[in-house]
Design a protein around this motif. Structure first.
Motif, PDB file in Angstrom:
ATOM      1  N   ASP A   1      -8.958   2.377   3.969  1.00  0.00           N
ATOM      2  CA  ASP A   1      -8.881   3.688   4.961  1.00  0.00           C
ATOM      3  C   ASP A   1      -7.398   4.053   5.026  1.00  0.00           C
ATOM      4  O   ASP A   1      -7.378   4.753   5.687  1.00  0.00           O
ATOM      5  N   ALA A   2      -6.526   3.433   4.371  1.00  0.00           N
ATOM      6  CA  ALA A   2      -5.024   3.670   4.489  1.00  0.00           C
ATOM      7  C   ALA A   2      -4.811   4.271   3.035  1.00  0.00           C
ATOM      8  O   ALA A   2      -5.491   4.290   2.042  1.00  0.00           O
ATOM      9  N   PRO A   3      -3.525   5.147   3.135  1.00  0.00           N
ATOM     10  CA  PRO A   3      -3.247   5.778   1.654  1.00  0.00           C
ATOM     11  C   PRO A   3      -3.147   4.419   0.694  1.00  0.00           C
ATOM     12  O   PRO A   3      -2.772   3.472   1.223  1.00  0.00           O
ATOM     13  N   PRO A   4      -3.413   4.811  -0.545  1.00  0.00           N
ATOM     14  CA  PRO A   4      -3.320   3.929  -1.593  1.00  0.00           C
ATOM     15  C   PRO A   4      -1.752   3.117  -1.571  1.00  0.00           C
ATOM     16  O   PRO A   4      -1.816   1.681  -1.821  1.00  0.00           O
ATOM     17  N   GLU A   5      -0.762   3.713  -1.301  1.00  0.00           N
ATOM     18  CA  GLU A   5       0.594   2.802  -1.330  1.00  0.00           C
ATOM     19  C   GLU A   5       0.649   1.929  -0.302  1.00  0.00           C
ATOM     20  O   GLU A   5       1.175   0.941  -0.573  1.00  0.00           O
ATOM     21  N   ALA A   6       0.053   2.387   0.863  1.00  0.00           N
ATOM     22  CA  ALA A   6       0.186   1.270   1.888  1.00  0.00           C
ATOM     23  C   ALA A   6      -0.657   0.240   1.457  1.00  0.00           C
ATOM     24  O   ALA A   6      -0.191  -1.081   1.908  1.00  0.00           O
ATOM     25  N   ILE A   7      -1.926   0.140   1.071  1.00  0.00           N
ATOM     26  CA  ILE A   7      -2.764  -0.727   0.599  1.00  0.00           C
ATOM     27  C   ILE A   7      -2.094  -1.653  -0.494  1.00  0.00           C
ATOM     28  O   ILE A   7      -2.145  -2.710  -0.273  1.00  0.00           O
ATOM     29  N   ALA A   8      -1.591  -0.995  -1.463  1.00  0.00           N
ATOM     30  CA  ALA A   8      -0.589  -1.687  -2.529  1.00  0.00           C
ATOM     31  C   ALA A   8       0.122  -2.664  -1.642  1.00  0.00           C
ATOM     32  O   ALA A   8       0.557  -3.710  -2.218  1.00  0.00           O
ATOM     33  N   ASP A   9       1.102  -2.072  -0.622  1.00  0.00           N
ATOM     34  CA  ASP A   9       2.150  -2.679  -0.097  1.00  0.00           C
ATOM     35  C   ASP A   9       1.697  -3.860   0.687  1.00  0.00           C
ATOM     36  O   ASP A   9       2.151  -4.990   0.702  1.00  0.00           O
ATOM     37  N   ARG A  10       0.572  -3.740   1.306  1.00  0.00           N
ATOM     38  CA  ARG A  10      -0.182  -4.830   1.983  1.00  0.00           C
ATOM     39  C   ARG A  10      -0.547  -6.112   1.134  1.00  0.00           C
ATOM     40  O   ARG A  10      -0.140  -7.259   1.326  1.00  0.00           O
ATOM     41  N   VAL A  11      -0.908  -5.719  -0.060  1.00  0.00           N
ATOM     42  CA  VAL A  11      -1.417  -6.765  -1.028  1.00  0.00           C
ATOM     43  C   VAL A  11      -0.083  -7.387  -1.416  1.00  0.00           C
ATOM     44  O   VAL A  11       0.090  -8.765  -1.558  1.00  0.00           O
ATOM     45  N   VAL A  12       0.766  -6.568  -1.844  1.00  0.00           N
ATOM     46  CA  VAL A  12       2.175  -7.249  -2.443  1.00  0.00           C
ATOM     47  C   VAL A  12       2.721  -8.357  -1.190  1.00  0.00           C
ATOM     48  O   VAL A  12       3.223  -9.363  -1.558  1.00  0.00           O
ATOM     49  N   ALA A  13       2.734  -7.728  -0.333  1.00  0.00           N
ATOM     50  CA  ALA A  13       3.402  -8.458   1.046  1.00  0.00           C
ATOM     51  C   ALA A  13       2.722  -9.804   1.168  1.00  0.00           C
ATOM     52  O   ALA A  13       3.200 -10.820   1.311  1.00  0.00           O
ATOM     53  N   GLN A  14       1.255  -9.560   1.275  1.00  0.00           N
ATOM     54  CA  GLN A  14       0.505 -10.997   1.116  1.00  0.00           C
ATOM     55  C   GLN A  14       0.920 -11.935  -0.003  1.00  0.00           C
ATOM     56  O   GLN A  14       1.118 -13.176   0.200  1.00  0.00           O
ATOM     57  N   ILE A  15       0.912 -11.443  -1.079  1.00  0.00           N
ATOM     58  CA  ILE A  15       1.203 -12.343  -2.221  1.00  0.00           C
ATOM     59  C   ILE A  15       2.742 -12.781  -1.952  1.00  0.00           C
ATOM     60  O   ILE A  15       2.951 -13.876  -2.220  1.00  0.00           O
ATOM     61  N   ALA A  16       3.812 -11.915  -1.441  1.00  0.00           N
ATOM     62  CA  ALA A  16       5.180 -12.568  -1.304  1.00  0.00           C
ATOM     63  C   ALA A  16       5.013 -13.568  -0.566  1.00  0.00           C
ATOM     64  O   ALA A  16       5.611 -14.690  -0.406  1.00  0.00           O
ATOM     65  N   GLU A  17       4.397 -13.347   0.825  1.00  0.00           N
ATOM     66  CA  GLU A  17       4.292 -14.511   1.814  1.00  0.00           C
ATOM     67  C   GLU A  17       3.652 -15.745   1.405  1.00  0.00           C
ATOM     68  O   GLU A  17       4.167 -16.812   1.395  1.00  0.00           O
ATOM     69  N   GLU A  18       2.540 -15.711   0.671  1.00  0.00           N
ATOM     70  CA  GLU A  18       1.868 -16.884   0.020  1.00  0.00           C
ATOM     71  C   GLU A  18       2.904 -17.591  -0.928  1.00  0.00           C
ATOM     72  O   GLU A  18       2.872 -18.919  -1.046  1.00  0.00           O
ATOM     73  N   THR A  19       3.345 -16.799  -1.717  1.00  0.00           N
ATOM     74  CA  THR A  19       4.594 -17.225  -2.844  1.00  0.00           C
ATOM     75  C   THR A  19       5.638 -18.160  -1.864  1.00  0.00           C
ATOM     76  O   THR A  19       6.071 -19.167  -2.324  1.00  0.00           O
ATOM     77  N   ARG A  20       6.186 -17.702  -0.990  1.00  0.00           N
ATOM     78  CA  ARG A  20       7.236 -18.183  -0.209  1.00  0.00           C
ATOM     79  C   ARG A  20       6.647 -19.435   0.615  1.00  0.00           C
ATOM     80  O   ARG A  20       7.405 -20.604   0.575  1.00  0.00           O
ATOM     81  N   ILE A  21       5.562 -19.313   1.062  1.00  0.00           N
ATOM     82  CA  ILE A  21       4.705 -20.584   1.884  1.00  0.00           C
ATOM     83  C   ILE A  21       4.554 -21.864   0.609  1.00  0.00           C
ATOM     84  O   ILE A  21       4.957 -23.059   0.882  1.00  0.00           O
ATOM     85  N   GLN A  22       4.092 -21.337  -0.333  1.00  0.00           N
ATOM     86  CA  GLN A  22       4.216 -22.246  -1.509  1.00  0.00           C
ATOM     87  C   GLN A  22       5.404 -23.075  -1.870  1.00  0.00           C
ATOM     88  O   GLN A  22       5.364 -24.037  -2.121  1.00  0.00           O
ATOM     89  N   ALA A  23       6.295 -22.080  -2.367  1.00  0.00           N
ATOM     90  CA  ALA A  23       7.646 -22.498  -2.634  1.00  0.00           C
ATOM     91  C   ALA A  23       8.255 -23.473  -1.463  1.00  0.00           C
ATOM     92  O   ALA A  23       8.807 -24.489  -1.740  1.00  0.00           O
ATOM     93  N   GLY A  24       8.046 -23.195  -0.312  1.00  0.00           N
ATOM     94  CA  GLY A  24       8.306 -24.143   0.751  1.00  0.00           C
ATOM     95  C   GLY A  24       7.806 -25.630   0.775  1.00  0.00           C
ATOM     96  O   GLY A  24       8.233 -26.683   1.421  1.00  0.00           O
ATOM     97  N   ARG A  25       6.587 -25.672   0.114  1.00  0.00           N
ATOM     98  CA  ARG A  25       5.679 -26.867  -0.229  1.00  0.00           C
ATOM     99  C   ARG A  25       6.199 -27.763  -1.271  1.00  0.00           C
ATOM    100  O   ARG A  25       5.872 -28.754  -1.259  1.00  0.00           O
ATOM    101  N   SER A  26       6.963 -26.978  -2.138  1.00  0.00           N
ATOM    102  CA  SER A  26       7.476 -27.656  -3.309  1.00  0.00           C
ATOM    103  C   SER A  26       8.522 -28.443  -3.232  1.00  0.00           C
ATOM    104  O   SER A  26       9.389 -28.409  -2.462  1.00  0.00           O
TER     105      SER A  26
END
Length: 185
Positions: free
Chosen positions: A160-185
């Motif tokens: 229900d948000a503009p496509p750009e905002a939806i894409a930004d949410r997905v990218v932000a979640q991937i970045a956060e998960e990558t950061r968390i994974q890197a912290g575990r390594s």
């Protein structure tokens, strides 16, 4: 050099952007790929001309029709991972069995589920021109849809948000998960 290629291949991942027709898969998937600098492909490009004609005529594909299409997409995903290239593919992937074919159980293949209600999607389909998927198939799409379960580790975003905002949410979640994974390594 061999070791670097192995590290790149392990780091590569593919996102499968899924949802019913009209949920914005192609637009959002392309935006995600652009923001991440990843390869993008629309799963529709793997359909045969016969299947495109069938859907354009308002007839849903059956599992026999879908099997070779899903297999072609799965091969594309596997080739990306083996080459160490991250990518984004859009595919309706409405059933768990279809997603299982695409992910092959790999944690490097992530499902991005575009979640939207029938009214919103129907309005979008009515406004869309030049797409082969008949709006008459919307009911069959929702009837077929099996929402990804927690064990699939989906990234679920509302449409229900503009496509750009939806894409930004997905990218932000991937970045956060990558950061968390890197912290575990």
């Amino acid at each position: 050099m061999q070791n670097e290629a192995g590290v790149a291949a392990r780091a590569a991942q593919v996102l499968v952007v899924m949802g019913v027709s009209g949920s914005g898969k192609s637009t959002i998937g392309a935006l995600i790929a652009e923001r991440l600098g990843w390869i993008f492909v629309d799963g529709d490009s793997f359909h045969t001309p016969e299947h495109v004609a069938k859907m354009h005529a308002g007839h849903a594909l059956d599992d026999e029709d879908r099997a070779p299409w899903l297999a072609r997409i799965a091969v594309w995903i596997q080739h990306r991972l083996e080459a160490g290239e991250s990518g984004v593919v859009v595919c309706s992937a409405l059933r768990r069995a279809y997603r299982d074919v695409l992910t092959r159980g790999s944690r490097r293949v992530r499902i991005v589920y575009l979640d939207g209600g029938r009214t919103l999607v129907a309005r979008r389909l009515a406004e869309r021109h030049g797409h082969f998927m008949s709006p008459r198939l919307l009911d069959s799409q929702f009837a077929t849809l099996e929402i990804p379960g927690p064990d699939e580790h989906p990234i679920t975003v509302g449409i229900d948000a503009p496509p750009e905002a939806i894409a930004d949410r997905v990218v932000a979640q991937i970045a956060e998960e990558t950061r968390i994974q890197a912290g575990r390594s």
